[in-house]
Design a protein around this motif. Sequence first.
Motif, mmCIF file in Angstrom:
data_model
loop_
_atom_site.group_PDB
_atom_site.id
_atom_site.type_symbol
_atom_site.label_atom_id
_atom_site.label_comp_id
_atom_site.label_asym_id
_atom_site.label_seq_id
_atom_site.Cartn_x
_atom_site.Cartn_y
_atom_site.Cartn_z
ATOM 1 N N LEU A 93 12.276 50.544 6.759
ATOM 2 C CA LEU A 93 13.306 49.544 7.043
ATOM 3 C C LEU A 93 14.127 49.188 5.806
ATOM 4 O O LEU A 93 14.921 48.254 5.849
ATOM 5 C CB LEU A 93 12.636 48.273 7.575
ATOM 6 C CG LEU A 93 12.047 48.376 8.964
ATOM 7 C CD1 LEU A 93 11.071 47.252 9.226
ATOM 8 C CD2 LEU A 93 13.163 48.355 9.987
ATOM 9 N N GLU A 98 15.333 42.608 7.819
ATOM 10 C CA GLU A 98 16.461 41.908 7.198
ATOM 11 C C GLU A 98 16.767 40.585 7.870
ATOM 12 O O GLU A 98 16.725 40.494 9.104
ATOM 13 C CB GLU A 98 17.725 42.769 7.342
ATOM 14 C CG GLU A 98 18.038 43.570 6.135
ATOM 15 C CD GLU A 98 19.405 44.242 6.251
ATOM 16 O OE1 GLU A 98 19.524 45.319 5.675
ATOM 17 O OE2 GLU A 98 20.333 43.690 6.891
ATOM 18 N N THR A 103 15.936 42.606 14.760
ATOM 19 C CA THR A 103 15.130 43.824 14.759
ATOM 20 C C THR A 103 14.347 43.873 16.060
ATOM 21 O O THR A 103 13.678 42.905 16.426
ATOM 22 C CB THR A 103 14.172 43.854 13.562
ATOM 23 O OG1 THR A 103 14.943 43.767 12.361
ATOM 24 C CG2 THR A 103 13.361 45.146 13.538
ATOM 25 N N THR A 274 20.258 45.137 15.375
ATOM 26 C CA THR A 274 20.710 45.909 14.220
ATOM 27 C C THR A 274 19.734 47.039 13.919
ATOM 28 O O THR A 274 20.130 48.123 13.525
ATOM 29 C CB THR A 274 20.830 44.986 12.995
ATOM 30 O OG1 THR A 274 21.423 43.764 13.426
ATOM 31 C CG2 THR A 274 21.703 45.602 11.931
ATOM 32 N N PHE A 275 18.452 46.735 14.080
ATOM 33 C CA PHE A 275 17.427 47.747 13.852
ATOM 34 C C PHE A 275 16.595 47.879 15.121
ATOM 35 O O PHE A 275 16.194 46.881 15.703
ATOM 36 C CB PHE A 275 16.500 47.329 12.704
ATOM 37 C CG PHE A 275 17.214 47.168 11.402
ATOM 38 C CD1 PHE A 275 17.446 48.264 10.589
ATOM 39 C CD2 PHE A 275 17.674 45.927 10.996
ATOM 40 C CE1 PHE A 275 18.125 48.131 9.394
ATOM 41 C CE2 PHE A 275 18.359 45.780 9.796
ATOM 42 C CZ PHE A 275 18.580 46.888 8.991
ATOM 43 N N ARG A 276 16.340 49.101 15.534
ATOM 44 C CA ARG A 276 15.473 49.338 16.695
ATOM 45 C C ARG A 276 14.325 50.214 16.235
ATOM 46 O O ARG A 276 14.546 51.258 15.625
ATOM 47 C CB ARG A 276 16.201 50.085 17.811
ATOM 48 C CG ARG A 276 17.562 49.570 18.130
ATOM 49 C CD ARG A 276 18.059 50.129 19.461
ATOM 50 N NE ARG A 276 17.571 49.289 20.550
ATOM 51 C CZ ARG A 276 17.793 49.544 21.837
ATOM 52 N NH1 ARG A 276 18.418 50.647 22.200
ATOM 53 N NH2 ARG A 276 17.340 48.728 22.771
ATOM 54 N N LEU A 291 12.285 54.656 13.370
ATOM 55 C CA LEU A 291 13.527 53.878 13.270
ATOM 56 C C LEU A 291 14.638 54.619 13.990
ATOM 57 O O LEU A 291 14.846 55.806 13.782
ATOM 58 C CB LEU A 291 13.885 53.692 11.790
ATOM 59 C CG LEU A 291 15.145 52.891 11.503
ATOM 60 C CD1 LEU A 291 15.004 51.447 11.954
ATOM 61 C CD2 LEU A 291 15.477 52.934 10.008
ATOM 62 N N ASP A 293 18.787 54.419 15.267
ATOM 63 C CA ASP A 293 20.108 53.744 15.243
ATOM 64 C C ASP A 293 20.287 52.711 14.145
ATOM 65 O O ASP A 293 20.748 51.606 14.436
ATOM 66 C CB ASP A 293 20.292 52.912 16.524
ATOM 67 C CG ASP A 293 20.769 53.692 17.699
ATOM 68 O OD1 ASP A 293 21.036 54.885 17.532
ATOM 69 O OD2 ASP A 293 20.867 53.081 18.773
ATOM 70 N N SER A 294 19.907 52.971 12.926
ATOM 71 C CA SER A 294 20.137 51.955 11.902
ATOM 72 C C SER A 294 21.517 52.155 11.276
ATOM 73 O O SER A 294 21.939 53.282 11.067
ATOM 74 C CB SER A 294 19.072 52.053 10.819
ATOM 75 O OG SER A 294 19.550 51.461 9.631
ATOM 76 N N ASN A 296 22.438 51.555 8.234
ATOM 77 C CA ASN A 296 22.451 51.993 6.831
ATOM 78 C C ASN A 296 21.168 52.664 6.350
ATOM 79 O O ASN A 296 20.987 52.877 5.161
ATOM 80 C CB ASN A 296 22.811 50.820 5.902
ATOM 81 C CG ASN A 296 21.904 49.623 6.118
ATOM 82 O OD1 ASN A 296 21.030 49.672 6.984
ATOM 83 N ND2 ASN A 296 22.085 48.575 5.361
ATOM 84 N N MET A 297 20.250 52.987 7.263
ATOM 85 C CA MET A 297 19.026 53.665 6.845
ATOM 86 C C MET A 297 18.896 54.969 7.630
ATOM 87 O O MET A 297 19.267 55.012 8.802
ATOM 88 C CB MET A 297 17.791 52.791 7.139
ATOM 89 C CG MET A 297 17.684 51.541 6.290
ATOM 90 S SD MET A 297 17.506 51.904 4.550
ATOM 91 C CE MET A 297 15.931 52.754 4.542
ATOM 92 N N GLU A 299 17.165 57.837 9.877
ATOM 93 C CA GLU A 299 16.103 57.804 10.877
ATOM 94 C C GLU A 299 14.844 58.375 10.251
ATOM 95 O O GLU A 299 14.905 59.192 9.338
ATOM 96 C CB GLU A 299 16.493 58.646 12.090
ATOM 97 C CG GLU A 299 17.589 57.999 12.904
ATOM 98 C CD GLU A 299 17.602 58.465 14.361
ATOM 99 O OE1 GLU A 299 16.791 59.345 14.707
ATOM 100 O OE2 GLU A 299 18.422 57.931 15.115
#
Length: 313
Positions: A93, A98, A103, A274-276, A291, A293-294, A296-297, A299
Amino acid sequence: MAAKTLEDIPGVGPAIADKLREAGYTEIMNIAVAAPKDLAETCEIGEKKAMDIIEGAKLVADVGGFETGDTILQRRSSVTKLTTGSKALDELLGGGLESQAITEFFGEFGSCKTQVCFQLAVNATLPEDKGGLDSDVIMIDTENTFRPERIIQMANYLGLDPDATLKRIHIARAYNSQHQVLLVDKAMELAKDLKVRLLIVDSLTSHFRAEYLGRGALAERQQILNRHMHDLLSFATVNNAVIAVTNQVASKPDAFFGDPTKPIGGNIVGHTATFRIYLRKGKAGKRIARLIDSPNMPEGEAVFMVTEDGIKD
Ligand code: GTP
Ligand code: MG
């Protein structure tokens, strides 16, 4: 500049302001994002008047206005991260959950969504230099699965006073979806007197799934769920809070709920979270987090364990 009050909204005098507050519309932002019909009903005013008030609130709250990138950067600079208790999951994450974001943990029964919520609740009470938020926690429990015994075990493991930890976790049982939505307003009120930087909804979708059956109910369900998600997001922004929600996956392929590995709630939940994170069971007590669909990170996956002491690597 003094903080704006409801009375700053054009057309809102003290009497209407009182009605609004009584109905739970305590923030200008709540009003700006309210549905005219809801506002008209709860405050016993005409729908036209409600629409005018909402438009006024949008102007005062500057909703839908443009912000420059540096303003957003400044707000983002106050974003902090909450540890999950697992280094691998934190890294996935980008350092933890965040603040100012939602999340979502989704997965089938027994994938440890609720256990993760308990751990987050305990961790949030930790000081910031230990990965916590040094704050109280609000938990909206829709399935009656809150277990203080687990909080005590996790708190003990971290060397926290279990009683003090339990006192910082505020649980509300949501009896139906409407109640669940209302509890976010209540949470907003509580967060005025208390530092609350973690709000958990476990589960986000179970009531909606049970109450809105069949295709005919889909549009209404999605509309209310959409509003609920936006209320959560405004809680996150106003309080610089972490929002953690859980979601089930469809247990069998089904025309209405779709793919068995897809979370319930469809695009509405997907686009607002935002995070899934997709949780699934591995071998020997292991759990795998993926992870999805982030913004800025990359998968990726992380493996963690659920033990009596809580979530660990
Ligand atoms: P639903 O809400 O039914 O969709 O499931 P969930 O994803 O919330 O699952 P939950 O978090 O309730 O996970 C339950 C699992 O956590 C159990 O099957 C156990 O594997 C694990 N668990 C719960 N308590 C303990 C404990 O004290 N020790 C250990 N080792 N594991 C535990
Ligand atoms: Mg659960």
